[in-house]
Design an enzyme around this catalytic site. Sequence first.
Site, PDB file in Angstrom:
ATOM      1  N   ARG A 152      -5.279   3.895 -14.538  1.00  0.00           N
ATOM      2  CA  ARG A 152      -4.478   4.744 -15.435  1.00  0.00           C
ATOM      3  C   ARG A 152      -3.214   4.016 -15.913  1.00  0.00           C
ATOM      4  NH1 ARG A 152      -6.486   8.578 -11.410  1.00  0.00           N
ATOM      5  NH2 ARG A 152      -5.132   7.385 -10.057  1.00  0.00           N
ATOM      6  N   ASP A 172     -10.418  -5.932 -12.914  1.00  0.00           N
ATOM      7  CA  ASP A 172     -10.615  -4.709 -12.133  1.00  0.00           C
ATOM      8  C   ASP A 172     -12.104  -4.640 -11.826  1.00  0.00           C
ATOM      9  OD1 ASP A 172     -10.831  -1.924 -11.281  1.00  0.00           O
ATOM     10  OD2 ASP A 172      -8.885  -1.619 -12.240  1.00  0.00           O
ATOM     11  N   ALA A 225       5.059  -3.277  -9.782  1.00  0.00           N
ATOM     12  CA  ALA A 225       5.504  -1.872  -9.682  1.00  0.00           C
ATOM     13  C   ALA A 225       4.353  -1.074  -9.076  1.00  0.00           C
ATOM     14  CB  ALA A 225       5.885  -1.319 -11.051  1.00  0.00           C
ATOM     15  N   ARG A 227       2.634  -1.551  -5.211  1.00  0.00           N
ATOM     16  CA  ARG A 227       3.026  -1.291  -3.838  1.00  0.00           C
ATOM     17  C   ARG A 227       3.530  -2.606  -3.250  1.00  0.00           C
ATOM     18  NH1 ARG A 227       3.647   3.180  -4.763  1.00  0.00           N
ATOM     19  NH2 ARG A 227       2.733   5.025  -3.824  1.00  0.00           N
ATOM     20  N   ASP A 251       9.523  -3.618  -8.262  1.00  0.00           N
ATOM     21  CA  ASP A 251       9.961  -2.234  -8.093  1.00  0.00           C
ATOM     22  C   ASP A 251       9.569  -1.727  -6.702  1.00  0.00           C
ATOM     23  OD1 ASP A 251      11.115   0.187  -9.153  1.00  0.00           O
ATOM     24  OD2 ASP A 251       9.092   1.022  -9.311  1.00  0.00           O
ATOM     25  N   GLU A 256      10.685  -0.504   2.467  1.00  0.00           N
ATOM     26  CA  GLU A 256      11.597   0.242   1.593  1.00  0.00           C
ATOM     27  C   GLU A 256      12.427   1.213   2.421  1.00  0.00           C
ATOM     28  OE1 GLU A 256       9.514   2.023  -1.708  1.00  0.00           O
ATOM     29  OE2 GLU A 256       8.616   0.113  -2.292  1.00  0.00           O
ATOM     30  N   HIS A 279      12.157   1.182  -6.515  1.00  0.00           N
ATOM     31  CA  HIS A 279      10.972   2.061  -6.648  1.00  0.00           C
ATOM     32  C   HIS A 279      11.253   3.185  -7.659  1.00  0.00           C
ATOM     33  CE1 HIS A 279       7.087   3.187  -4.335  1.00  0.00           C
ATOM     34  NE2 HIS A 279       7.039   3.678  -5.565  1.00  0.00           N
ATOM     35  N   ALA A 282       8.492   5.957 -11.250  1.00  0.00           N
ATOM     36  CA  ALA A 282       8.211   7.359 -11.605  1.00  0.00           C
ATOM     37  C   ALA A 282       9.486   8.175 -11.761  1.00  0.00           C
ATOM     38  CB  ALA A 282       7.339   7.983 -10.522  1.00  0.00           C
TER      39      ALA A 282
END
Length: 394
Positions: A152, A172, A225, A227, A251, A256, A279, A282
């Site tokens: 996505r 992918d 961005a 994991r 990110d 973390e 992070h 979002a």
Amino acid sequence: MRILANDGLVDEAVNFLRREGFSVDTEKRDYEDLLGDLPDFDALLVRSATKVNRELIEAATTKRGKLKIIGRGGVGTDNIDLQAAKECGVVVKFAPHGNINATAEHVIGLMFAIARKVPFAHHTLKSGIWHKARFKGVELQGKTLGLIGCGRIGQAVANKAKDLDMKVIGFDMQRWMDSEVDYMDSMEEVLDHADFVSINTGGAHTLIREPELERMKSSAFLINASRGVNVEEDALYYALKNGRIAGAALDCYEKEPKREGEPFTSKLAELDNIVLSAHLGASTANAARKTGMEIADVVSKYLKYGDFRQSVNVGQTVIDEGIDLYTIFITHEDKPGMFGKFGTAFGDLGVNIQENNSRRLDGLAQTIYTIQEKPTSEMQEKLLEIDGVRRVVY
Ligand SMILES: NC(=O)c1ccc[n+]([C@@H]2O[C@H](COP(=O)([O-])OP(=O)(O)OC[C@H]3O[C@@H](n4cnc5c(N)ncnc54)[C@H](O)[C@@H]3O)[C@@H](O)[C@H]2O)c1
Ligand SMILES: O=C(O)CC[C@@H](O)C(=O)O
């Protein structure tokens, strides 16, 4: 039913859930309080901050524990023990659509930031020094973006990159039919050709270590961005320090901080060819709103209608169960006790029922049983003998 939103939830989603008849509590509990309180809630909604481990799930699902569903407002469910939830009869759902655009924009923003050295220029001006010659950058136009993971978010990044006149290649295991990505057969091929490499796989695997960094062009930039675990930070540190690659923008990190205001320590922060954000992919009001509404909707549908869509630890539909299944179609009077009789009939015949789905017709009902045995005329006859059954076909 009671819902605990432990990592906050936008007002619009809280109001939606209340209108649906739920009581919603948004007071944040720490771990010890959650252990005590969670058994009284039917649903737990989290983002990334609350860690939902086995101990917590087991405590909330003792014989009288009410917990039925955990909703993750976002994509990554790595803060939830999915297996423990499955073993305890708790469905986990996610909300992967609301933050696609926010994260894709952040990836593009990080590419510009590292390519044009914006944070470094900002930093020197803030400290009162004019540097222009030092911060010559590169343009994105005409460059090749290599995506590792074209789901996505990868697809959304690809679309935006195309609009910037970039060439987009990617790897992918699953290929989207309608895509701007020129798919390569391996991650290595992407690493060999890309000027910017963006990881968008998520998950718990380390994909970029020293050999992968060695393959990249020395002029290339790495963006993560996805994991923290996807990139081995030690290897990245040395590749950046030795000029093996031109720069990186991150990110997500191997470790973390769990709370706002906690210290962040990483030797990557010593480098001056890296851009770091906390992070934030979002972290927009729009994404929080869309994600909050999405998770509220799918959790509500499970609690009210037993709808499994957007489940991540059980099959969303019977198709996902991965076993041979058969269907038998029954038209019958819409009155109490019918399902009990169907269940007894199947039980007497030794047939295991996987699912039944029913819709009302005018005065009648149409019920489809999905079963684990091939339908037979014996089944058909036995079902037809039940009072109120009009038709049985398979
Ligand atoms: N930085 C942030 O704030 C932020 C926000 C949202 C999502 N994310 C991360 O982004 C990830 C991706 O989100 P999404 O919605 O695009 O997920 P997605 O499931 O739609 O896409 C992930 C894609 O990666 C592919 N993939 C998995 N392992 C791979 C591998 N080894 N090599 C190549 N491809 C591989 C999958 O086949 C899938 O197509 C999430 O899992 C989450 O970890 C981060
Ligand atoms: O909750 C967040 O801000 C992180 C979101 C992101 O990492 C996700 O996986 O959806």
